[in-house]
Scaffold this motif. Structure first.
Motif, PDB file in Angstrom:
ATOM      1  N   LEU A 119       0.798  -1.226   0.000  1.00  0.00           N
ATOM      2  CA  LEU A 119       0.000   0.000   0.000  1.00  0.00           C
ATOM      3  C   LEU A 119       0.829   1.274   0.000  1.00  0.00           C
ATOM      4  O   LEU A 119       0.358   2.312  -0.486  1.00  0.00           O
TER       5      LEU A 119
ATOM      6  N   GLU B 184       1.132   3.983  -3.667  1.00  0.00           N
ATOM      7  CA  GLU B 184      -0.075   4.426  -4.364  1.00  0.00           C
ATOM      8  C   GLU B 184      -1.233   4.740  -3.426  1.00  0.00           C
ATOM      9  O   GLU B 184      -1.940   5.719  -3.632  1.00  0.00           O
ATOM     10  N   PHE B 185      -1.455   3.936  -2.420  1.00  0.00           N
ATOM     11  CA  PHE B 185      -2.565   4.156  -1.482  1.00  0.00           C
ATOM     12  C   PHE B 185      -2.222   5.247  -0.477  1.00  0.00           C
ATOM     13  O   PHE B 185      -3.031   6.115  -0.174  1.00  0.00           O
TER      14      PHE B 185
ATOM     15  N   SER C 246       1.343   7.695   0.699  1.00  0.00           N
ATOM     16  CA  SER C 246       2.749   8.015   0.455  1.00  0.00           C
ATOM     17  C   SER C 246       3.385   8.553   1.733  1.00  0.00           C
ATOM     18  O   SER C 246       2.724   9.202   2.544  1.00  0.00           O
TER      19      SER C 246
ATOM     20  N   ASN D 245      -4.196   8.740  -0.544  1.00  0.00           N
ATOM     21  CA  ASN D 245      -4.612   9.076  -1.900  1.00  0.00           C
ATOM     22  C   ASN D 245      -6.116   8.839  -2.024  1.00  0.00           C
ATOM     23  O   ASN D 245      -6.550   7.694  -2.177  1.00  0.00           O
TER      24      ASN D 245
ATOM     25  N   GLU E 179      -8.027   9.147  -4.392  1.00  0.00           N
ATOM     26  CA  GLU E 179      -8.407   8.638  -5.708  1.00  0.00           C
ATOM     27  C   GLU E 179      -8.106   7.150  -5.866  1.00  0.00           C
ATOM     28  O   GLU E 179      -8.425   6.569  -6.908  1.00  0.00           O
ATOM     29  N   HIS E 180      -7.502   6.525  -4.868  1.00  0.00           N
ATOM     30  CA  HIS E 180      -7.141   5.116  -4.968  1.00  0.00           C
ATOM     31  C   HIS E 180      -8.401   4.263  -5.122  1.00  0.00           C
ATOM     32  O   HIS E 180      -9.446   4.564  -4.541  1.00  0.00           O
ATOM     33  N   PHE E 181      -8.308   3.176  -5.889  1.00  0.00           N
ATOM     34  CA  PHE E 181      -9.472   2.343  -6.183  1.00  0.00           C
ATOM     35  C   PHE E 181     -10.112   1.749  -4.929  1.00  0.00           C
ATOM     36  O   PHE E 181     -11.313   1.470  -4.917  1.00  0.00           O
TER      37      PHE E 181
ATOM     38  N   TYR F  78     -10.834   3.219  -2.213  1.00  0.00           N
ATOM     39  CA  TYR F  78     -11.849   4.157  -1.719  1.00  0.00           C
ATOM     40  C   TYR F  78     -13.107   4.174  -2.584  1.00  0.00           C
ATOM     41  O   TYR F  78     -14.178   4.521  -2.096  1.00  0.00           O
ATOM     42  N   ARG F  79     -12.977   3.792  -3.849  1.00  0.00           N
ATOM     43  CA  ARG F  79     -14.184   3.728  -4.697  1.00  0.00           C
ATOM     44  C   ARG F  79     -15.086   2.577  -4.269  1.00  0.00           C
ATOM     45  O   ARG F  79     -16.299   2.624  -4.430  1.00  0.00           O
TER      46      ARG F  79
ATOM     47  N   THR G  52     -11.163   4.645   5.225  1.00  0.00           N
ATOM     48  CA  THR G  52     -10.010   3.767   5.141  1.00  0.00           C
ATOM     49  C   THR G  52     -10.315   2.457   5.864  1.00  0.00           C
ATOM     50  O   THR G  52     -10.618   2.474   7.060  1.00  0.00           O
TER      51      THR G  52
ATOM     52  N   CYS H 114      -6.421  -2.067   5.787  1.00  0.00           N
ATOM     53  CA  CYS H 114      -5.408  -1.223   5.144  1.00  0.00           C
ATOM     54  C   CYS H 114      -4.517  -0.553   6.191  1.00  0.00           C
ATOM     55  O   CYS H 114      -3.313  -0.413   5.988  1.00  0.00           O
TER      56      CYS H 114
END
Length: 130
Positions: free
Chosen positions: A3, A6-7, A9, A27, A29-31, A33-34, A43, A47
């Protein structure tokens, strides 16, 4: 799935008397969260656990596998739009040949979001992670 990167930083890594303080930015915009949850992202606890493991790896210098979760408390919801970054304080409590233990606290400086205590087995191919 890793993680860090991208998830979330790592904005900074500060060595303290007790271990390391990592400032992480999430992030939104990470998938993940969708899917968790559409329109109202939070979160997932798993994770937070994975991030704690990856930060422990940075502190111990090698790959780890969780063998025991001694304590986990999720005290506040991490919502990426409202809480874009948190400080994860990692205090390594054990660092032997085969095992490592740590206490991890996630905070925004005022409120505590999570507290974890983990015991991990060091993997054979224990090469340093960055």
């Amino acid at each position: 799935m890793r993680l860090l990167g991208e998830f979330a930083s790592v904005l900074s890594d500060r060595v303290t008397d007790c271990g390391h303080d990592f400032q992480l930015r999430f992030n939104p915009e990470h998938f993940i969260y969708r899917a968790h949850f559409p329109g109202e992202p939070v979160t997932p606890g798993v994770c937070i656990l994975q991030l704690a493991l990856e930060l422990m790896e940075r502190c111990t210098g090698g790959r780890l596998e969780i063998v025991s979760v001694k304590n986990v408390k999720f005290l506040r919801t991490i919502i990426p739009g409202e809480t874009p970054s948190l400080c994860f304080s990692v205090s390594v409590t054990e660092n032997g040949v085969d095992f490592a233990g740590a206490r991890i606290t996630a905070t925004d400086g005022t409120d505590v979001y999570a507290r974890l205590s983990l015991i991990c087995r060091k993997l054979c191919n224990n090469s340093a992670t960055a």
